[in-house]
Design a protein around this motif. Structure first.
Motif, mmCIF file in Angstrom:
data_model
loop_
_atom_site.group_PDB
_atom_site.id
_atom_site.type_symbol
_atom_site.label_atom_id
_atom_site.label_comp_id
_atom_site.label_asym_id
_atom_site.label_seq_id
_atom_site.Cartn_x
_atom_site.Cartn_y
_atom_site.Cartn_z
ATOM 1 N N THR A 52 31.870 38.575 37.139
ATOM 2 C CA THR A 52 32.664 38.071 38.264
ATOM 3 C C THR A 52 34.080 38.627 38.174
ATOM 4 O O THR A 52 34.487 39.214 37.174
ATOM 5 C CB THR A 52 32.717 36.541 38.230
ATOM 6 O OG1 THR A 52 33.419 36.118 37.047
ATOM 7 C CG2 THR A 52 31.320 35.932 38.248
ATOM 8 N N ARG A 53 34.870 38.414 39.223
ATOM 9 C CA ARG A 53 36.266 38.859 39.198
ATOM 10 C C ARG A 53 37.031 38.188 38.056
ATOM 11 O O ARG A 53 37.835 38.830 37.384
ATOM 12 C CB ARG A 53 36.928 38.562 40.545
ATOM 13 C CG ARG A 53 36.337 39.377 41.685
ATOM 14 C CD ARG A 53 37.021 39.100 43.011
ATOM 15 N NE ARG A 53 36.330 39.778 44.090
ATOM 16 C CZ ARG A 53 36.527 41.056 44.431
ATOM 17 N NH1 ARG A 53 37.424 41.768 43.769
ATOM 18 N NH2 ARG A 53 35.854 41.604 45.423
ATOM 19 N N THR A 54 36.758 36.897 37.842
ATOM 20 C CA THR A 54 37.423 36.185 36.751
ATOM 21 C C THR A 54 36.988 36.736 35.395
ATOM 22 O O THR A 54 37.812 36.940 34.493
ATOM 23 C CB THR A 54 37.112 34.681 36.822
ATOM 24 O OG1 THR A 54 37.585 34.164 38.065
ATOM 25 C CG2 THR A 54 37.775 33.932 35.679
ATOM 26 N N ALA B 214 38.566 40.096 34.724
ATOM 27 C CA ALA B 214 39.977 39.927 34.372
ATOM 28 C C ALA B 214 40.127 39.508 32.909
ATOM 29 O O ALA B 214 41.039 39.973 32.200
ATOM 30 C CB ALA B 214 40.629 38.901 35.285
ATOM 31 N N ARG C 134 34.404 45.462 42.303
ATOM 32 C CA ARG C 134 35.115 44.402 41.569
ATOM 33 C C ARG C 134 35.931 44.987 40.418
ATOM 34 O O ARG C 134 37.050 44.531 40.152
ATOM 35 C CB ARG C 134 34.117 43.356 41.050
ATOM 36 C CG ARG C 134 33.507 42.498 42.143
ATOM 37 C CD ARG C 134 32.857 41.236 41.610
ATOM 38 N NE ARG C 134 31.696 41.489 40.777
ATOM 39 C CZ ARG C 134 30.457 41.645 41.231
ATOM 40 N NH1 ARG C 134 30.218 41.603 42.546
ATOM 41 N NH2 ARG C 134 29.452 41.840 40.404
ATOM 42 N N ASP D 153 38.984 46.580 41.931
ATOM 43 C CA ASP D 153 39.920 45.568 42.409
ATOM 44 C C ASP D 153 40.686 44.900 41.269
ATOM 45 O O ASP D 153 41.718 44.268 41.506
ATOM 46 C CB ASP D 153 39.165 44.491 43.205
ATOM 47 C CG ASP D 153 38.684 45.002 44.555
ATOM 48 O OD1 ASP D 153 39.145 46.061 44.995
ATOM 49 O OD2 ASP D 153 37.818 44.329 45.164
ATOM 50 N N SER D 154 40.193 45.052 40.025
ATOM 51 C CA SER D 154 40.873 44.455 38.874
ATOM 52 C C SER D 154 42.115 45.232 38.454
ATOM 53 O O SER D 154 42.868 44.775 37.591
ATOM 54 C CB SER D 154 39.906 44.381 37.686
ATOM 55 O OG SER D 154 39.695 45.672 37.119
#
Length: 228
Positions: free
Chosen positions: A164-166, A169, A195, A198-199
């Protein structure tokens, strides 16, 4: 036709049953009825380590690998470490996997588990990532993920958070600046590529074959570099 012989089974925490199979001179780990990995198609897992270490400009890199499996990525990482040293930490959630490595797969394992540069920890890789983010341990110069069949091929319940994005990260923040996140997958996943991009990391997607003779299925490896 050569028979397939069941050698051992192991339960994935929160997941399905793993079965170790011998097939002539080859070994296979099955996930349910699906082939998860085997000695005939190990090249892409070795490339996960080799291509990552080639991209690092560190005299003694600190490397984290998610998933031991048959040890293909782990042994390749040890071999690819620079002469100046470095360390390889492997997070493996299935303790029986190490019993297989020392038992039926001992010839494949060799003396790699005794290498002072390496350590296999029975833990969720996400927990070791959290330790690095929180400052409990030092950050990593590279994190290699081979705990699933890819972002869309989850093997163990709970691993979804890694992609996931989280989760991305957290993985990024567990790296040193200039460090690499490398993720193995049995298939491409354009949404995961987006994704990663986008990080804020620099992303390179490579396709490798499962066998060194340029045969076998195509597998995908993402290389994402932390730039700040």
């Amino acid at each position: 036709m050569l028979p397939r012989n069941e050698l051992a089974t192991a339960q994935i925490p929160g997941g399905d049953m793993l079965t170790l199979i011998s097939h002539g001179r080859d070994f296979i780990i099955m996930l349910g009825r699906d082939e998860l990995m085997g000695t005939r198609m190990q090249f892409s897992e070795e490339q996960l380590a080799r291509l990552t270490l080639e991209r690092l400009d560190k005299p003694a890199p600190r490397v984290l690998i998610g998933g031991y499996g048959m040890g293909f990525t782990y042994r390749a990482a040890l071999t690819a470490l620079p002469d100046g040293g470095g360390e390889v930490v492997v997070a493996e959630v299935v303790e029986d996997i190490l019993d297989w490595a020392k038992g039926p797969l001992a010839e494949l394992t060799g003396d790699s588990l005794d290498d002072p540069r390496g350590e296999v920890v029975i833990a969720d890789v996400a927990a070791l990532v959290d330790d690095a983010v929180d400052g409990t341990t030092a950050p990593y110069d590279a994190i290699l993920l081979d705990v699933d069949n890819g972002p869309d091929g989850i093997v163990r319940e709970g691993n979804e958070r890694l992609y996931t994005r989280t989760g991305i990260a957290r993985l990024r923040d567990a790296l040193t600046v200039g460090g690499l996140l490398a993720v193995w997958s049995a298939a491409p996943d354009h949404k995961f590529t987006r994704r990663l991009m986008d990080s804020g990391m620099d992303v390179d997607v490579q396709t490798v074959r499962a066998r060194p003779n340029n045969k076998g299925p195509h597998h995908t490896i993402w290389f994402a570099r932390r730039v700040r």
